[in-house]
Design a protein around this motif. Structure first.
Motif, PDB file in Angstrom:
ATOM      1  N   ALA A  68       5.985   4.764  -5.344  1.00  0.00           N
ATOM      2  CA  ALA A  68       6.107   4.644  -6.804  1.00  0.00           C
ATOM      3  C   ALA A  68       5.679   5.901  -7.559  1.00  0.00           C
ATOM      4  O   ALA A  68       6.345   6.286  -8.532  1.00  0.00           O
ATOM      5  CB  ALA A  68       5.318   3.425  -7.286  1.00  0.00           C
ATOM      6  N   PRO A  69       4.600   6.594  -7.146  1.00  0.00           N
ATOM      7  CA  PRO A  69       4.161   7.758  -7.937  1.00  0.00           C
ATOM      8  C   PRO A  69       5.179   8.895  -8.008  1.00  0.00           C
ATOM      9  O   PRO A  69       5.140   9.689  -8.944  1.00  0.00           O
ATOM     10  CB  PRO A  69       2.875   8.202  -7.213  1.00  0.00           C
TER      11      PRO A  69
ATOM     12  N   ARG B  30      10.734  -2.601  -5.769  1.00  0.00           N
ATOM     13  CA  ARG B  30       9.841  -2.653  -6.928  1.00  0.00           C
ATOM     14  C   ARG B  30       9.244  -1.279  -7.201  1.00  0.00           C
ATOM     15  O   ARG B  30       9.083  -0.867  -8.352  1.00  0.00           O
ATOM     16  CB  ARG B  30       8.717  -3.673  -6.691  1.00  0.00           C
ATOM     17  N   GLY B  31       8.951  -0.545  -6.129  1.00  0.00           N
ATOM     18  CA  GLY B  31       8.383   0.784  -6.304  1.00  0.00           C
ATOM     19  C   GLY B  31       9.424   1.853  -6.576  1.00  0.00           C
ATOM     20  O   GLY B  31       9.189   2.772  -7.364  1.00  0.00           O
ATOM     21  N   TRP B  32      10.604   1.725  -5.927  1.00  0.00           N
ATOM     22  CA  TRP B  32      11.649   2.739  -6.083  1.00  0.00           C
ATOM     23  C   TRP B  32      12.930   2.169  -5.499  1.00  0.00           C
ATOM     24  O   TRP B  32      13.045   1.977  -4.292  1.00  0.00           O
ATOM     25  CB  TRP B  32      11.235   4.001  -5.345  1.00  0.00           C
ATOM     26  N   LEU B  33      13.908   1.919  -6.355  1.00  0.00           N
ATOM     27  CA  LEU B  33      15.138   1.277  -5.906  1.00  0.00           C
ATOM     28  C   LEU B  33      15.851   2.097  -4.837  1.00  0.00           C
ATOM     29  O   LEU B  33      16.423   1.536  -3.896  1.00  0.00           O
ATOM     30  CB  LEU B  33      16.076   1.033  -7.089  1.00  0.00           C
TER      31      LEU B  33
ATOM     32  N   GLU C 260       0.835  -1.209   0.000  1.00  0.00           N
ATOM     33  CA  GLU C 260       0.000   0.000   0.000  1.00  0.00           C
ATOM     34  C   GLU C 260       0.867   1.255   0.000  1.00  0.00           C
ATOM     35  O   GLU C 260       0.596   2.215  -0.739  1.00  0.00           O
ATOM     36  CB  GLU C 260      -0.928  -0.004   1.213  1.00  0.00           C
ATOM     37  N   ILE C 261       1.898   1.264   0.834  1.00  0.00           N
ATOM     38  CA  ILE C 261       2.783   2.425   0.887  1.00  0.00           C
ATOM     39  C   ILE C 261       3.504   2.604  -0.440  1.00  0.00           C
ATOM     40  O   ILE C 261       3.652   3.730  -0.951  1.00  0.00           O
ATOM     41  CB  ILE C 261       3.799   2.271   2.043  1.00  0.00           C
ATOM     42  N   VAL C 262       3.958   1.504  -1.032  1.00  0.00           N
ATOM     43  CA  VAL C 262       4.645   1.572  -2.324  1.00  0.00           C
ATOM     44  C   VAL C 262       3.736   2.162  -3.393  1.00  0.00           C
ATOM     45  O   VAL C 262       4.114   3.085  -4.128  1.00  0.00           O
ATOM     46  CB  VAL C 262       5.142   0.180  -2.742  1.00  0.00           C
TER      47      VAL C 262
ATOM     48  N   LEU D 204      13.642  -4.641  -8.517  1.00  0.00           N
ATOM     49  CA  LEU D 204      13.832  -3.825  -9.714  1.00  0.00           C
ATOM     50  C   LEU D 204      13.526  -4.632 -10.969  1.00  0.00           C
ATOM     51  O   LEU D 204      12.863  -4.141 -11.899  1.00  0.00           O
ATOM     52  CB  LEU D 204      15.264  -3.309  -9.767  1.00  0.00           C
ATOM     53  N   ALA D 205      14.006  -5.876 -11.030  1.00  0.00           N
ATOM     54  CA  ALA D 205      13.734  -6.730 -12.186  1.00  0.00           C
ATOM     55  C   ALA D 205      12.236  -6.972 -12.345  1.00  0.00           C
ATOM     56  O   ALA D 205      11.711  -6.979 -13.471  1.00  0.00           O
ATOM     57  CB  ALA D 205      14.484  -8.049 -12.036  1.00  0.00           C
ATOM     58  N   GLN D 206      11.538  -7.156 -11.224  1.00  0.00           N
ATOM     59  CA  GLN D 206      10.090  -7.356 -11.293  1.00  0.00           C
ATOM     60  C   GLN D 206       9.394  -6.128 -11.853  1.00  0.00           C
ATOM     61  O   GLN D 206       8.463  -6.239 -12.668  1.00  0.00           O
ATOM     62  CB  GLN D 206       9.539  -7.670  -9.904  1.00  0.00           C
ATOM     63  N   ALA D 207       9.834  -4.945 -11.452  1.00  0.00           N
ATOM     64  CA  ALA D 207       9.252  -3.712 -11.982  1.00  0.00           C
ATOM     65  C   ALA D 207       9.482  -3.610 -13.487  1.00  0.00           C
ATOM     66  O   ALA D 207       8.586  -3.205 -14.248  1.00  0.00           O
ATOM     67  CB  ALA D 207       9.847  -2.500 -11.273  1.00  0.00           C
ATOM     68  N   ALA D 208      10.676  -3.985 -13.947  1.00  0.00           N
ATOM     69  CA  ALA D 208      10.984  -3.939 -15.379  1.00  0.00           C
ATOM     70  C   ALA D 208      10.131  -4.941 -16.149  1.00  0.00           C
ATOM     71  O   ALA D 208       9.616  -4.636 -17.236  1.00  0.00           O
ATOM     72  CB  ALA D 208      12.470  -4.214 -15.594  1.00  0.00           C
TER      73      ALA D 208
END
Length: 384
Positions: A28-29, A81-84, A21-23, A256-260
């Protein structure tokens, strides 16, 4: 897409849900804008501290979450995932808490740990120097004995949160200049100690919201109780901390890989060529399948190493393996994600070019991947 969870308790499940939820709402935004403008998100770390996410693996008596490392690392993955910059920042902060939490006296823990794990203070880990990166035992920063404690002179380099941290876990030489690993000691140093300063932040290709700077020690006077553990035993503390820290980097790499991959999948479904979504073409579908497989393998490797740590078993080799595989995977997956986007992937209109720039540092920090291979090969030689 949230991380694939491996959890065993309702409390752990709630922690991951809270982190997600925080992410999604607060982290992330703002990542792209703050990275573009090199804004350090100190307020985010305060939010994470208030939510109880900065001290997850540490004892409850000092305000920690008493969570297994397996759970803590999944929280780090979700943050990355939201911000490295946030995920890696939490990993570094946790690393900076480790020496005092694992080797400090009861008085030191009571005096410092509650504010450290509660988010009131943000930490940094001061080991690297300009001439002693991979060869950490060659450090030259000195802590000379005085009547009341120690006097520190020297300079550290490549310090995450350098100039922004509230305290530093410092490793300095207390033995003779040629004493090697045997002459290094660990200290807990508040950032407002007179004589302590920082250099200008490095200008980096990625991770611009995560300040990296030299930390300078000019006749810094420390009381005797700043020493953490026994004098001359600091290098063992450093290596012990890095084993755990490498698992944090592995979790960041998987996040990070999951976000990509998530970005590439979404684009492959909406982008159409020759009358079909590009994800329907076998060549691209196979690329996405490889990306997903590499991520899943990296995740399972860091979780397996974490379970060894939680069980009190040796995990140094597995930590090096996890860091090596996960960071190489992040670089490969981020590069392939740019390829999926084609020309658009090379622009700043989409996040994958940032992921690619950020992934590179994960192959370097907390021991380059060449050093990880050295660590693994030495373990194999001993086992043989």
């Amino acid at each position: 897409m949230a991380v694939e969870r491996t959890l065993h308790t309702p409390e752990a499940e709630q922690l991951l849900e809270l982190t997600g939820e925080i992410v999604d709402k607060e982290i992330a935004p703002r990542a792209a804008g703050d990275e573009e403008n090199s804004v350090f998100p100190r307020d985010v770390f305060a939010t994470l501290g208030e939510a109880g996410l900065l001290g997850l693996p540490y004892p409850g008596e000092y305000g920690g979450g008493e969570q297994p490392y397996e759970v803590y690392l999944q929280v780090v993955e979700e943050l990355a995932r939201g911000w490295l910059a946030v995920g890696l920042g939490v990993s570094v902060h946790t690393l900076s808490c480790y020496p005092l939490a694992a080797f400090g006296t009861a008085e030191q823990k009571a005096a410092h740990l509650p504010a450290m794990v509660g988010g009131e203070l943000l930490g940094a880990y001061c080991l690297s120097e300009t001439a002693s990166g991979s060869d950490a035992a060659a450090l030259a920063t000195r802590a000379e004995r005085t009547d009341s404690g120690y006097r520190v002179n020297g300079a550290k380099a490549w310090i995450t949160h350098g100039g922004q941290a509230d305290y530093y876990a410092l490793f300095a030489r207390t033995g003779a200049p040629d004493s090697g690993a045997r002459g290094i000691s660990c200290f807990h140093v508040p950032a407002d100690t007179p004589g302590l300063g920082s250099a200008a932040p490095e200008h980096k290709m990625g991770m611009r919201s995560s300040p990296t700077a030299g930390v300078l020690f000019d006749d810094v006077e420390l009381d005797a109780d700043a020493l953490v553990g026994e004098e001359g035993r600091g290098f063992g503390i450093a290596l012990s901390a890095l084993d755990s820290g490498r698992l944090g980097i592995a979790a960041c790499a998987v996040g990070l890989a999951q976000a990509a991959l998530d970005a590439a999948l979404a684009y492959s479904r909406q982008r159409r060529q020759f009358g079909s979504a590009i994800g329907d073409f076998q060549g691209l579908g196979f690329m996405l399948a490889d990306m997903a497989t590499q991520i899943a393998a990296s995740r399972e490797l860091y979780l397996s190493a974490a379970r060894l740590r939680d069980a009190g078993r040796p995990f140094s080799k597995q930590a090096a393996m996890a860091k090596l595989l996960a960071s190489d995977t992040a670089m490969k997956v981020a590069t392939d994600a740019v390829q999926v986007f084609g020309g658009y992937g090379y622009t700043r209109d989409f996040p994958v070019e940032r992921y690619m720039r950020e992934a590179k540092v994960l192959q370097i920090v907390e021991g380059t991947n060449q050093v990880q291979r050295l660590v693994i090969s030495r373990h194999l030689a001993k086992e043989g």
